[in-house]
Every structure is written in C-alpha cells, then in structure tokens.
Design a protein around this motif. Structure first.
Motif, PDB file in Angstrom:
ATOM      1  N   HIS A   1       0.866  -1.131   0.038  1.00 11.86           N
ATOM      2  CA  HIS A   1      -0.018  -0.013   0.036  1.00 11.86           C
ATOM      3  C   HIS A   1       0.900   1.267  -0.219  1.00 11.86           C
ATOM      4  CE1 HIS A   1      -3.249  -2.910   0.944  1.00 11.86           C
ATOM      5  NE2 HIS A   1      -2.439  -3.348   2.062  1.00 11.86           N
ATOM      6  N   TYR A   2       2.068   1.314  -0.713  1.00 13.57           N
ATOM      7  CA  TYR A   2       2.976   2.185  -0.603  1.00 13.57           C
ATOM      8  C   TYR A   2       2.234   3.348  -1.486  1.00 13.57           C
ATOM      9  CZ  TYR A   2       4.126   1.303  -5.453  1.00 13.57           C
ATOM     10  OH  TYR A   2       4.345   0.770  -6.983  1.00 13.57           O
ATOM     11  N   ASP A   3       3.131   4.526  -1.009  1.00 16.88           N
ATOM     12  CA  ASP A   3       2.895   5.854  -1.869  1.00 16.88           C
ATOM     13  C   ASP A   3       3.479   5.630  -3.049  1.00 16.88           C
ATOM     14  OD1 ASP A   3       3.346   8.317  -2.819  1.00 16.88           O
ATOM     15  OD2 ASP A   3       3.354   9.396  -0.925  1.00 16.88           O
ATOM     16  N   PRO A   4       2.887   5.772  -4.299  1.00 17.43           N
ATOM     17  CA  PRO A   4       3.667   5.760  -5.365  1.00 17.43           C
ATOM     18  C   PRO A   4       4.878   6.417  -5.813  1.00 17.43           C
ATOM     19  CG  PRO A   4       1.596   6.767  -5.931  1.00 17.43           C
ATOM     20  CD  PRO A   4       1.775   6.357  -4.315  1.00 17.43           C
ATOM     21  N   ILE A   5       5.131   7.735  -5.117  1.00 20.06           N
ATOM     22  CA  ILE A   5       6.260   8.606  -5.141  1.00 20.06           C
ATOM     23  C   ILE A   5       7.248   8.029  -3.968  1.00 20.06           C
ATOM     24  CG2 ILE A   5       7.335  11.036  -5.328  1.00 20.06           C
ATOM     25  CD1 ILE A   5       4.453  11.779  -6.251  1.00 20.06           C
ATOM     26  N   LEU A   6       7.998   7.031  -4.323  1.00 14.95           N
ATOM     27  CA  LEU A   6       8.985   6.596  -3.344  1.00 14.95           C
ATOM     28  C   LEU A   6      10.384   7.473  -3.585  1.00 14.95           C
ATOM     29  CD1 LEU A   6       8.667   2.635  -3.759  1.00 14.95           C
ATOM     30  CD2 LEU A   6       8.068   3.998  -1.987  1.00 14.95           C
ATOM     31  N   SER A   7      10.546   7.927  -4.594  1.00 10.46           N
ATOM     32  CA  SER A   7      11.829   8.718  -4.808  1.00 10.46           C
ATOM     33  C   SER A   7      11.332   9.603  -6.129  1.00 10.46           C
ATOM     34  CB  SER A   7      13.074   7.984  -5.070  1.00 10.46           C
ATOM     35  OG  SER A   7      13.119   7.185  -6.103  1.00 10.46           O
ATOM     36  N   LYS A   8      12.167  10.519  -6.299  1.00 11.53           N
ATOM     37  CA  LYS A   8      12.250  11.243  -7.414  1.00 11.53           C
ATOM     38  C   LYS A   8      13.650  11.847  -7.967  1.00 11.53           C
ATOM     39  CE  LYS A   8      11.095  15.336  -4.832  1.00 11.53           C
ATOM     40  NZ  LYS A   8      10.043  16.156  -4.225  1.00 11.53           N
ATOM     41  N   ILE A   9      13.406  12.110  -9.179  1.00 12.69           N
ATOM     42  CA  ILE A   9      14.792  12.390  -9.794  1.00 12.69           C
ATOM     43  C   ILE A   9      14.628  14.013 -10.387  1.00 12.69           C
ATOM     44  CG2 ILE A   9      16.729  12.330 -11.468  1.00 12.69           C
ATOM     45  CD1 ILE A   9      16.048   9.275 -11.480  1.00 12.69           C
ATOM     46  N   ILE A  10      15.636  14.854 -10.053  1.00  7.14           N
ATOM     47  CA  ILE A  10      15.134  16.364 -10.465  1.00  7.14           C
ATOM     48  C   ILE A  10      16.485  16.834 -11.103  1.00  7.14           C
ATOM     49  CG2 ILE A  10      14.859  18.850  -9.795  1.00  7.14           C
ATOM     50  CD1 ILE A  10      14.003  17.526  -6.985  1.00  7.14           C
ATOM     51  N   SER A  11      16.230  17.378 -12.420  1.00  8.09           N
ATOM     52  CA  SER A  11      17.499  17.823 -13.361  1.00  8.09           C
ATOM     53  C   SER A  11      17.063  19.418 -13.466  1.00  8.09           C
ATOM     54  CB  SER A  11      17.147  17.209 -14.600  1.00  8.09           C
ATOM     55  OG  SER A  11      18.271  17.452 -15.368  1.00  8.09           O
TER      56      SER A  11
ATOM     57  N   ILE B   1      17.120  18.164 -19.812  1.00  7.74           N
ATOM     58  CA  ILE B   1      16.518  16.868 -20.324  1.00  7.74           C
ATOM     59  C   ILE B   1      17.446  15.859 -20.404  1.00  7.74           C
ATOM     60  CG2 ILE B   1      15.303  15.738 -22.038  1.00  7.74           C
ATOM     61  CD1 ILE B   1      13.716  18.497 -22.327  1.00  7.74           C
ATOM     62  N   GLU B   2      18.602  16.255 -21.131  1.00 10.10           N
ATOM     63  CA  GLU B   2      19.642  15.269 -21.318  1.00 10.10           C
ATOM     64  C   GLU B   2      20.479  14.692 -19.936  1.00 10.10           C
ATOM     65  OE1 GLU B   2      22.732  17.151 -23.837  1.00 10.10           O
ATOM     66  OE2 GLU B   2      21.310  17.478 -25.285  1.00 10.10           O
ATOM     67  N   GLY B   3      20.564  15.854 -19.104  1.00 15.20           N
ATOM     68  CA  GLY B   3      20.781  15.455 -17.807  1.00 15.20           C
ATOM     69  C   GLY B   3      19.924  14.480 -16.888  1.00 15.20           C
ATOM     70  N   LEU B   4      18.763  14.672 -17.022  1.00 13.03           N
ATOM     71  CA  LEU B   4      17.472  13.503 -16.534  1.00 13.03           C
ATOM     72  C   LEU B   4      17.584  12.667 -16.889  1.00 13.03           C
ATOM     73  CD1 LEU B   4      15.093  13.461 -14.492  1.00 13.03           C
ATOM     74  CD2 LEU B   4      13.787  14.386 -16.201  1.00 13.03           C
ATOM     75  N   GLY B   5      17.838  12.199 -18.536  1.00  9.06           N
ATOM     76  CA  GLY B   5      17.831  11.036 -19.360  1.00  9.06           C
ATOM     77  C   GLY B   5      19.004  10.202 -18.827  1.00  9.06           C
TER      78      GLY B   5
ATOM     79  N   ILE C   1      18.415   8.941 -15.166  1.00  8.39           N
ATOM     80  CA  ILE C   1      17.302   7.908 -15.334  1.00  8.39           C
ATOM     81  C   ILE C   1      18.176   6.354 -15.716  1.00  8.39           C
ATOM     82  CG2 ILE C   1      15.357   6.791 -16.733  1.00  8.39           C
ATOM     83  CD1 ILE C   1      14.173   9.657 -16.409  1.00  8.39           C
ATOM     84  N   ASP C   2      18.971   6.690 -16.764  1.00 11.04           N
ATOM     85  CA  ASP C   2      19.814   5.538 -17.165  1.00 11.04           C
ATOM     86  C   ASP C   2      20.647   4.812 -16.256  1.00 11.04           C
ATOM     87  OD1 ASP C   2      18.877   5.943 -19.819  1.00 11.04           O
ATOM     88  OD2 ASP C   2      20.536   7.023 -20.511  1.00 11.04           O
TER      89      ASP C   2
ATOM     90  N   HIS D   1       7.354   0.430 -11.495  1.00  6.94           N
ATOM     91  CA  HIS D   1       7.733   2.254 -11.817  1.00  6.94           C
ATOM     92  C   HIS D   1       7.456   2.416 -13.118  1.00  6.94           C
ATOM     93  CE1 HIS D   1      11.305   0.472 -14.053  1.00  6.94           C
ATOM     94  NE2 HIS D   1      11.310  -0.328 -13.001  1.00  6.94           N
ATOM     95  N   ASN D   2       7.590   3.617 -13.512  1.00  3.95           N
ATOM     96  CA  ASN D   2       7.259   4.285 -14.824  1.00  3.95           C
ATOM     97  C   ASN D   2       8.420   4.643 -15.424  1.00  3.95           C
ATOM     98  OD1 ASN D   2       7.848   6.500 -13.378  1.00  3.95           O
ATOM     99  ND2 ASN D   2       5.835   7.528 -13.837  1.00  3.95           N
ATOM    100  N   VAL D   3       9.516   4.110 -15.137  1.00  4.63           N
ATOM    101  CA  VAL D   3      10.973   4.668 -15.791  1.00  4.63           C
ATOM    102  C   VAL D   3      10.845   4.585 -17.337  1.00  4.63           C
ATOM    103  CG1 VAL D   3      13.488   4.385 -15.950  1.00  4.63           C
ATOM    104  CG2 VAL D   3      12.310   4.549 -13.583  1.00  4.63           C
ATOM    105  N   PRO D   4      10.654   3.536 -17.755  1.00  3.45           N
ATOM    106  CA  PRO D   4      10.463   3.398 -19.133  1.00  3.45           C
ATOM    107  C   PRO D   4       9.478   4.427 -20.035  1.00  3.45           C
ATOM    108  CG  PRO D   4      10.184   1.183 -18.555  1.00  3.45           C
ATOM    109  CD  PRO D   4      10.098   2.147 -17.303  1.00  3.45           C
ATOM    110  N   PHE D   5       8.422   4.629 -19.318  1.00  4.09           N
ATOM    111  CA  PHE D   5       7.546   5.716 -19.895  1.00  4.09           C
ATOM    112  C   PHE D   5       8.050   7.185 -19.747  1.00  4.09           C
ATOM    113  CE2 PHE D   5       4.309   8.979 -18.769  1.00  4.09           C
ATOM    114  CZ  PHE D   5       3.597   9.167 -19.600  1.00  4.09           C
ATOM    115  N   ILE D   6       8.708   7.414 -18.523  1.00  2.26           N
ATOM    116  CA  ILE D   6       9.531   8.794 -18.367  1.00  2.26           C
ATOM    117  C   ILE D   6      10.465   8.987 -19.524  1.00  2.26           C
ATOM    118  CG2 ILE D   6      10.970  10.183 -16.896  1.00  2.26           C
ATOM    119  CD1 ILE D   6       7.788   9.952 -16.314  1.00  2.26           C
TER     120      ILE D   6
END
Length: 115
Positions: free
Chosen positions: A13-23, A33-37, A40-41, A50-55
């Motif tokens: 029953h976790y919160d779907p935002i366990l962590s986030k990446i900010i660029s 965007i390149e830094g965020l990519g 994520i890699d 998780h939704n990493v492939p979607f992001i």
C-alpha cells in the motif's frame, strides 16, 4: 530525493512516489532533459512497479523537448496508454548495423552461422 533506504520494506500500500529525480540547467531545457535522461539511465529501482520506461519515452518526445506540454500531453501522445518505448528511424538503423556486426563477428569466429 527519496523516502527509502537500503533494507526498507515497501508495503503493498505504498505511496507511488518513493523517490524522484530532479534535473536543472542554467543554460537550456535541452541540457536539463539530457541530464535527466543520464540520471534515469543510471537509476536502479527493483522490487516495485515503476514508470521509468514511460518517463524515458516522454523525454524523447519532440513536443516535450520543445516545452509544448499542456495538461493533455499524455492523452494526446499516448491515447492508448504506454506500451513501450519507440525507436527513431536512426536508432532502428543503428541497432540493425550493430546486429549485423555481431552476426558477422560470430560467423567469423565460429566458421558458421551465429548461435
């Protein structure tokens, strides 16, 4: 930014935002965007959905790169939902070239077709 640490047990029953990446970039959206990519890699997330492939796919979208992200962005670009990343024509050619090289290398090393 994260709310978990090694050994932490995530409840079903976790919160779907366990962590986030900010660029951030002081110079351009494209650089951010390149830094965020790149981040994520290198991101490692195991054991939960998780939704990493979607992001990753969104980061490659030309409208997103241009900053054209109205509230209907996801509905407009993914009307049937996300079913996996899409390769560009250039990427498909690059992967085909890589496959051809691997095929040729295996043929040369084994004297026959690849396994």
């Amino acid at each position: 930014d994260t709310g978990v640490a090694p050994g932490y047990v995530v409840s079903p029953h976790y919160d779907p935002i366990l962590s986030k990446i900010i660029s951030y970039s002081e110079t351009s959206r494209a650089e951010s965007i390149e830094g965020l990519g790149r981040a994520i890699d290198r991101y490692k997330l195991r054991g939960v959905m998780h939704n990493v492939p979607f992001i990753r796919d969104v980061l490659r979208n030309a409208d997103f790169v241009r900053g054209e992200t109205p509230t209907g962005f996801i509905d407009a670009h993914y009307p049937d939902g996300f079913s996996g990343g899409r390769l560009t024509a250039t990427e498909m050619k690059e992967y085909a070239a890589i496959a051809a090289l691997v095929h040729e290398r295996r043929r040369a090393e084994t004297g026959g077709p690849p396994l």
